[in-house]
Every structure is written in C-alpha cells, then in structure tokens.
Design an enzyme around this catalytic site. Sequence first.
Site, PDB file in Angstrom:
ATOM      1  N   SER A  76      15.984 -14.182   8.788  1.00  0.00           N
ATOM      2  CA  SER A  76      17.159 -13.356   8.543  1.00  0.00           C
ATOM      3  C   SER A  76      17.002 -12.358   7.400  1.00  0.00           C
ATOM      4  CB  SER A  76      18.380 -14.236   8.302  1.00  0.00           C
ATOM      5  OG  SER A  76      18.140 -15.137   7.247  1.00  0.00           O
ATOM      6  N   HIS A 119      19.514 -14.077  15.008  1.00  0.00           N
ATOM      7  CA  HIS A 119      19.235 -12.636  14.979  1.00  0.00           C
ATOM      8  C   HIS A 119      18.470 -12.135  16.198  1.00  0.00           C
ATOM      9  CE1 HIS A 119      20.813 -12.307  10.910  1.00  0.00           C
ATOM     10  NE2 HIS A 119      20.247 -13.490  10.714  1.00  0.00           N
ATOM     11  N   LYS A 174      27.054 -12.114  15.445  1.00  0.00           N
ATOM     12  CA  LYS A 174      26.124 -11.037  15.084  1.00  0.00           C
ATOM     13  C   LYS A 174      26.031 -10.066  16.250  1.00  0.00           C
ATOM     14  CE  LYS A 174      24.414 -13.705  11.356  1.00  0.00           C
ATOM     15  NZ  LYS A 174      23.800 -14.956  10.979  1.00  0.00           N
TER      16      LYS A 174
HETATM   17  C1  LIG Z   1      24.203 -16.045  10.110  1.00  0.00           C
HETATM   18  C2  LIG Z   1      23.260 -17.160  10.334  1.00  0.00           C
HETATM   19  C3  LIG Z   1      23.710 -18.465  10.501  1.00  0.00           C
HETATM   20  C4  LIG Z   1      25.146 -18.849  10.308  1.00  0.00           C
HETATM   21  O1  LIG Z   1      25.930 -18.425  11.348  1.00  0.00           O
HETATM   22  P1  LIG Z   1      27.505 -18.203  11.064  1.00  0.00           P
HETATM   23  O2  LIG Z   1      28.084 -18.147  12.417  1.00  0.00           O
HETATM   24  O3  LIG Z   1      27.607 -16.940  10.293  1.00  0.00           O
HETATM   25  O4  LIG Z   1      27.952 -19.396  10.273  1.00  0.00           O
HETATM   26  C5  LIG Z   1      22.803 -19.440  10.813  1.00  0.00           C
HETATM   27  N1  LIG Z   1      21.485 -19.157  10.908  1.00  0.00           N
HETATM   28  C6  LIG Z   1      21.003 -17.919  10.719  1.00  0.00           C
HETATM   29  C7  LIG Z   1      19.536 -17.674  10.846  1.00  0.00           C
HETATM   30  C8  LIG Z   1      21.874 -16.883  10.408  1.00  0.00           C
HETATM   31  O5  LIG Z   1      21.409 -15.671  10.178  1.00  0.00           O
END
Ligand SMILES: *Cc1c(COP(=O)(O)O)cnc(C)c1O
Length: 388
Positions: free
Chosen positions: A180, A208, A240
């Site tokens: 990330s 992602h 996302k």
């Molecule tokens: C954003 C993210 C999460 C958390 O997800 P949310 O729905 O925002 O709680 C978990 N793992 C990764 C790799 C992320 O980038």
Amino acid sequence: MFELEAELALRKQQGLYRQRRTIQSAQGRHTIINGQPMLSFCSNDYLGLANHPLIKQAFVQATEHYGVGSGSAHLVNGHSQLHHDCEQMLAEFTGRDRALLFSTGYMANLAVTSALVGRNDAIFQDRLNHASLIDAAKLSDAKFLRYQHNDLEQLARLLDDSRVQKPQARRLIMADAVFSMDGDTVPAQELAALARRSDSWLMLDDAHGFGVLGESGAGLCQQQQLSQQDVPVLMATLGKAVGVSGAFIAGSEALIETLIQSARSYIFTTATPPAIAAAVMQSIQLIQQESWRREKLLELIAYFKQRIGALDCELMPSDTAIQPLVIGDNHRALAISQQLFAGGLHVTAIRPPTVPQGTARLRITLSAAHEKKDIDQLVDALALLLVD
Ligand SMILES: *Cc1c(COP(=O)(O)O)cnc(C)c1O
C-alpha cells in the site's frame, strides 16, 4: 494530561504530527478542501467510481426499500437479501466458492487470524504489510514471524524451521497483494508455490489490486491466474477502487463457514447498511463492463513514470496506481506536501511509523479520472520543489 501534551509537542518537533484536512466535496479528480479547489493525487478511488451517478442511484434506491440502518449483526437479523446477493456476486467475480462481507478491511483482516490460528500456530508476514495485517497477527495468540520485503528465501527458511519445531502447527502466510505504501506487488505465483510446498495457508490482501488488476478487474489473483487452491484466503476492500465501503473475504465453503462461526470481528458488530451492498453490486458491474477505466489508468501510470523519470528523484519500482516519491526526511516530505497544497495540488506525505524511518515519501496516487494535463501540472510543480 501533561504527559500527553509533551508527547504531542515532541511529535511536532519530529515532523510526525498528523492533521486531518476537511473535505467539502465528493471524491474525484477535483475536490474542495478548506474551501479551496484542489487537484487530488491522494485518493484510493483508482477508477473514479466513488461519485458515480449509477452507484449513487443504486444506493438511494436501496434505501427506499431497506431504509438506512441494518439494525443488528449478520447473525441476529442484519443479514439482508442485498448483502446475500452481493456476496454471491463477489464469489462469482473472484472465482471462489463463497464470499463474506465485512464492515471494513481492517476488521476482515482481524477475522482471519481470530478464526484460523491459535496458540500453537504461526503467522508469517512481509515486513511491509499493511498495519491491519500486523495488528491482526498481534491480536492473535499465534507466534508472529516477519520476513524482509518479498524475500521468499527467508520465508522458506522460517517455514522450514517451523515445520521441524512444530510439525502439527498451522502456518498462515499473510501478505499485501499490492503493497500500500510502495505500490509494488507480491511475487504471487512463487509465494503460492512456496505455501503449497511447505504445507501452509496463503492469505493475500488485495485492497489495492481489486477492481484495478486482472482482465475484468477481479484483482491480482485474476491477473496471475491463481485459483482458490493457490490462494485459499483472498481478502479485498470495497472502499478503494470499488468506490464504496467495506471488504470481503473469499474462499472455500469451509473457510467462510468457519469465519461465520468464530471470527469475532464478524460476529460482534452491526452489519453495514444494505444500501452499501447495493452500491457495491452496481460498482462491480461497472468494473466488469467498463474496462476503459483500467486501460486509461495504465496509460496515465506510464505517462507519469515517463514524465517523472526526467526529474532527479527516487521513484519506487511500482507499476500500479500507487507511485511513491521517496523524500527521506520527515520535515522535507511534509514541507513539499504543504507547498504543493498551497498550489492547489493535494498529495499526502507519508511518514513513520506508516513507512520505515528515513523513507518519508509523497504517496502519489493516480486515478482513471485524471487527465494527462493533471499529471503535467503535478510534475511541473514537483520539478520546481525538488531542486532545493
Ligand atoms: C486500506 C487497507 C486495508 C483496510 O481496509 P479498510 O476497509 O479501509 O479498513 C487493509 N489492507 C490494506 C492493504 C489496505 O490498503
């Protein structure tokens, strides 16, 4: 409370103080922050779907029938037909037997460790994994071992040691599919082969990659042709690229039933509004049908790399929408981000402990909603700021 004040002051001194910026618009290429129009390069809305009219319409229409609140947890009476349909769609899309919805990705990751491993077991994680995976391991009673970023040789040694010492233990390997804060990807096929060879379970967090990677956007596993046997636990988020909210875990019937029976972050929390599930289904349909979004994003990534490559700066080896620019010093990263902000460009400075000490960076994210001229504007501004 004097201690807290002193600690906060120290944080400021170290360039580690974090501040929220209040946004007065929807997500998108253009946002309004503190009343000012901004060009945004920090959202994870990679496909530009967070404000899509059809998704908003699906959301509103669902509230007509289902209202807003879900009223209770999934195991009480909060599991609506829309949640159910959405899970089936996600299972089909990812080529898994079943899928299970979660309120957030953070909670989905906690579910995996709380349901699958215990005191006699071991978890193996990449050092650069997302904080939610690390917390998931810390909250479980299993032994927690970490390997250097994408270092499968070191991981193989750790797995071998574990097999010799505790042949009966369950071994769970957990990794980001796309890292990330770095934007690079896991060597998924090699990792899947290693997991098989060492009699371990593999879990990938595709927060992602889902929506963005693979022919129809089903994520890294689709792109790398990894089946449910290769990656038995697949997690992805819906806030996302999908542009909505929440997350899911996909895998075998036995995996999903185990999570329903014993994952604490699934059982002891209120289900998300049914309208969220309706919005997710509409978004997935767009993701499957509108491959131009993925194609345009790839074009923009290539264009950004070509333009930024002409500057004297350290870009990370990423082919994804996450294009971090390493600055190093916390204060300098923050200062550059603030100068960009003053010029109407929103790029966040990411500092420790989110990234290792000395690697503070600008985390630039691209979206299918961007145009080449947006990238020109960003690179031109960076060219001026990076010289001194
Ligand atoms: C954003 C993210 C999460 C958390 O997800 P949310 O729905 O925002 O709680 C978990 N793992 C990764 C790799 C992320 O980038």
